[in-house]
Design a protein around this motif. Sequence first.
Motif, PDB file in Angstrom:
ATOM      1  N   LEU A 266       0.828  -1.200   0.000  1.00 36.15           N
ATOM      2  CA  LEU A 266       0.000   0.000   0.000  1.00 36.15           C
ATOM      3  C   LEU A 266       0.870   1.260   0.000  1.00 36.15           C
ATOM      4  N   VAL A 267       1.889   1.266   0.855  1.00 36.08           N
ATOM      5  CA  VAL A 267       2.803   2.418   0.895  1.00 36.08           C
ATOM      6  C   VAL A 267       3.472   2.586  -0.458  1.00 36.08           C
ATOM      7  N   TRP A 268       3.951   1.493  -1.027  1.00 36.10           N
ATOM      8  CA  TRP A 268       4.624   1.538  -2.333  1.00 36.10           C
ATOM      9  C   TRP A 268       3.679   2.055  -3.418  1.00 36.10           C
ATOM     10  N   SER A 269       2.428   1.607  -3.399  1.00 36.99           N
ATOM     11  CA  SER A 269       1.481   1.995  -4.450  1.00 36.99           C
ATOM     12  C   SER A 269       1.117   3.474  -4.375  1.00 36.99           C
ATOM     13  N   TYR A 270       1.166   4.072  -3.171  1.00 33.99           N
ATOM     14  CA  TYR A 270       0.859   5.493  -3.016  1.00 33.99           C
ATOM     15  C   TYR A 270       2.059   6.390  -3.317  1.00 33.99           C
ATOM     16  N   THR A 271       3.229   5.773  -3.426  1.00 27.99           N
ATOM     17  CA  THR A 271       4.474   6.543  -3.551  1.00 27.99           C
ATOM     18  C   THR A 271       4.872   6.725  -5.014  1.00 27.99           C
ATOM     19  N   THR A 272       5.171   7.965  -5.380  1.00 26.00           N
ATOM     20  CA  THR A 272       5.691   8.247  -6.713  1.00 26.00           C
ATOM     21  C   THR A 272       7.212   8.129  -6.726  1.00 26.00           C
ATOM     22  N   THR A 273       7.840   8.820  -5.777  1.00 23.70           N
ATOM     23  CA  THR A 273       9.308   8.756  -5.691  1.00 23.70           C
ATOM     24  C   THR A 273       9.791   8.504  -4.263  1.00 23.70           C
ATOM     25  N   GLU A 281       0.494   7.360   6.804  1.00 23.15           N
ATOM     26  CA  GLU A 281      -0.779   7.435   7.524  1.00 23.15           C
ATOM     27  C   GLU A 281      -1.934   6.950   6.656  1.00 23.15           C
ATOM     28  N   ASN A 282      -1.936   7.358   5.398  1.00 21.87           N
ATOM     29  CA  ASN A 282      -3.017   6.949   4.494  1.00 21.87           C
ATOM     30  C   ASN A 282      -3.002   5.444   4.233  1.00 21.87           C
ATOM     31  N   ILE A 284      -1.843   3.067   6.250  1.00 18.77           N
ATOM     32  CA  ILE A 284      -2.302   2.360   7.458  1.00 18.77           C
ATOM     33  C   ILE A 284      -3.820   2.446   7.577  1.00 18.77           C
ATOM     34  N   ALA A 285      -4.369   3.629   7.318  1.00 15.80           N
ATOM     35  CA  ALA A 285      -5.820   3.803   7.371  1.00 15.80           C
ATOM     36  C   ALA A 285      -6.506   2.924   6.326  1.00 15.80           C
ATOM     37  N   ASP A 286      -5.896   2.825   5.157  1.00 14.77           N
ATOM     38  CA  ASP A 286      -6.461   1.995   4.097  1.00 14.77           C
ATOM     39  C   ASP A 286      -6.431   0.522   4.479  1.00 14.77           C
ATOM     40  N   LEU A 287      -5.338   0.089   5.096  1.00 16.73           N
ATOM     41  CA  LEU A 287      -5.225  -1.312   5.520  1.00 16.73           C
ATOM     42  C   LEU A 287      -6.344  -1.666   6.496  1.00 16.73           C
ATOM     43  N   VAL A 288      -6.584  -0.796   7.474  1.00 18.70           N
ATOM     44  CA  VAL A 288      -7.647  -1.036   8.450  1.00 18.70           C
ATOM     45  C   VAL A 288      -9.009  -1.033   7.758  1.00 18.70           C
ATOM     46  N   ALA A 289      -9.222  -0.078   6.850  1.00 15.06           N
ATOM     47  CA  ALA A 289     -10.509   0.028   6.154  1.00 15.06           C
ATOM     48  C   ALA A 289     -10.781  -1.191   5.279  1.00 15.06           C
ATOM     49  N   GLN A 290      -9.753  -1.695   4.605  1.00 17.21           N
ATOM     50  CA  GLN A 290      -9.930  -2.866   3.745  1.00 17.21           C
ATOM     51  C   GLN A 290     -10.402  -4.077   4.532  1.00 17.21           C
ATOM     52  N   ASN A 291      -9.947  -4.179   5.777  1.00 17.23           N
ATOM     53  CA  ASN A 291     -10.287  -5.337   6.599  1.00 17.23           C
ATOM     54  C   ASN A 291     -11.512  -5.109   7.485  1.00 17.23           C
ATOM     55  N   SER A 292     -12.053  -3.902   7.458  1.00 14.45           N
ATOM     56  CA  SER A 292     -13.168  -3.558   8.334  1.00 14.45           C
ATOM     57  C   SER A 292     -14.388  -4.469   8.157  1.00 14.45           C
ATOM     58  N   PRO A 293     -14.828  -4.781   6.921  1.00 12.68           N
ATOM     59  CA  PRO A 293     -15.991  -5.680   6.785  1.00 12.68           C
ATOM     60  C   PRO A 293     -15.770  -7.049   7.427  1.00 12.68           C
ATOM     61  N   LEU A 294     -14.547  -7.575   7.276  1.00 12.84           N
ATOM     62  CA  LEU A 294     -14.221  -8.864   7.893  1.00 12.84           C
ATOM     63  C   LEU A 294     -14.296  -8.772   9.411  1.00 12.84           C
ATOM     64  N   PHE A 295     -13.762  -7.678   9.963  1.00 19.02           N
ATOM     65  CA  PHE A 295     -13.754  -7.519  11.414  1.00 19.02           C
ATOM     66  C   PHE A 295     -15.164  -7.288  11.954  1.00 19.02           C
ATOM     67  N   GLU A 296     -15.985  -6.579  11.191  1.00 18.21           N
ATOM     68  CA  GLU A 296     -17.384  -6.374  11.596  1.00 18.21           C
ATOM     69  C   GLU A 296     -18.087  -7.721  11.750  1.00 18.21           C
ATOM     70  N   GLU A 297     -17.864  -8.588  10.762  1.00 19.85           N
ATOM     71  CA  GLU A 297     -18.486  -9.908  10.804  1.00 19.85           C
ATOM     72  C   GLU A 297     -17.920 -10.752  11.939  1.00 19.85           C
ATOM     73  N   LEU A 298     -16.611 -10.670  12.135  1.00 17.51           N
ATOM     74  CA  LEU A 298     -15.949 -11.470  13.159  1.00 17.51           C
ATOM     75  C   LEU A 298     -16.423 -11.110  14.563  1.00 17.51           C
ATOM     76  N   THR A 299     -16.657  -9.833  14.807  1.00 17.28           N
ATOM     77  CA  THR A 299     -16.997  -9.382  16.160  1.00 17.28           C
ATOM     78  C   THR A 299     -18.498  -9.239  16.395  1.00 17.28           C
ATOM     79  N   SER A 300     -19.296  -9.405  15.343  1.00 23.84           N
ATOM     80  CA  SER A 300     -20.738  -9.185  15.486  1.00 23.84           C
ATOM     81  C   SER A 300     -21.379 -10.168  16.464  1.00 23.84           C
ATOM     82  N   GLY A 301     -20.799 -11.354  16.591  1.00 23.67           N
ATOM     83  CA  GLY A 301     -21.376 -12.355  17.475  1.00 23.67           C
ATOM     84  C   GLY A 301     -20.800 -12.356  18.878  1.00 23.67           C
TER      85      GLY A 301
END
Length: 371
Positions: A266-273, A281-282, A284-301
């Motif tokens: 993710l860091v590499w993909s956002y980096t030009t040079t 920061e972006n 890390i936030a993206d990593l958490v957001a990408q996994n958020s649906p999985l975590f919602e399901e995991l903790t819902s019960g």
Amino acid sequence: MNCPFQFGRAITDEFFTDRHEESQRLVGNFQNGINTILISPRRWGKTSLVKKVASSVETNELKVIYIDVFPCREPDDFFQLFAETILRHALPKWQQRLQAIGEFLTQIAPRINVSPDPINEFSIGLDLNKDEKSPIEILNLPEQLATRLNCNFVICIDEFQQIGEFKDSLNFQKLLRTVWQHHTRTSYCLFGSQKHLMQHLFTDKSLPFYKFGDVMYLNKIATEEWVNFIVSRFQNTAKKIIPEQAQTICQTVENHSSYVQQLAWLVWSYTTTVVTSEIMENAIADLVAQNSPLFEELTSGLTAPQLRFLKAIIAGEEKLTTQFAIEKYKLNTSANVVAIKKALIKRDIIEVDNNRLIFTDPVLALWLAQK
């Protein structure tokens, strides 16, 4: 430009880093016919390590066969997948496989499908007799073929903890151990993604697979190794990341192999040079957001006390059975704390590491902290 990081699948070639000692030990076990049990939390690189070592040791005299038994829900599923995979990889021609079935699987009435499709050109359905000899013939198949081919086999079985979920699992384990312990030309590498279940199968003295082979605990790759790997991968693609930023990637995900690769990507993909603090920061936030649906399901019960228990772990509480912690996090009683701990370990949300409770998924901990 090709991405210099990989995740979500077995890692090979230049994407594989470190694991020098583990690789050397596994090579020795494979070449010397020693059974191996590989234990670690999910996505720490067990499958990548096994496949890397397999490709390095395989010869005409030593054949390595990989089987993923995750889809198996009962013994018959296991036996069918085991027999079909062994035949497919040990014998290149379907005529040879038919001959082997007639010679070594005499107690079984097979249903064989042969097609011109080179990928799915052979499949076998097994009508297992109720006679106990049927599964024994299947479990002995690699040993029989190894003798016939004058070679040795290493059978690598992924998601092996799945057998613990089978009906009458104990008797199934006894059968496997009884047959496999007599093999001299075939050794086994057994590993899986649920650490606590694997530990139970192989370290409980009352269970059949106790002391079945060399138990290897896969540790985290050291930060220094990761930092060198990340910095060099950026340099190879004309981008720059300083060691301190690479170290932050490792620390953020607690050196979890798959997440290190994903966050670095993710860091590499956002980096030009050049990597900046904003990019970090972006990402890390993206990593958490990408996994958020999985975590919602995991903790819902999870129950409210279980969520408060996790909150206590995030806060760094170590003595959760003390009256202070019980009252602070509303955990009711010390007996309830013990019950919550067992339930969360069983669900593979937390684990015990050096007498400390930690999250099996470090990004889940980040997500919960934000919540």
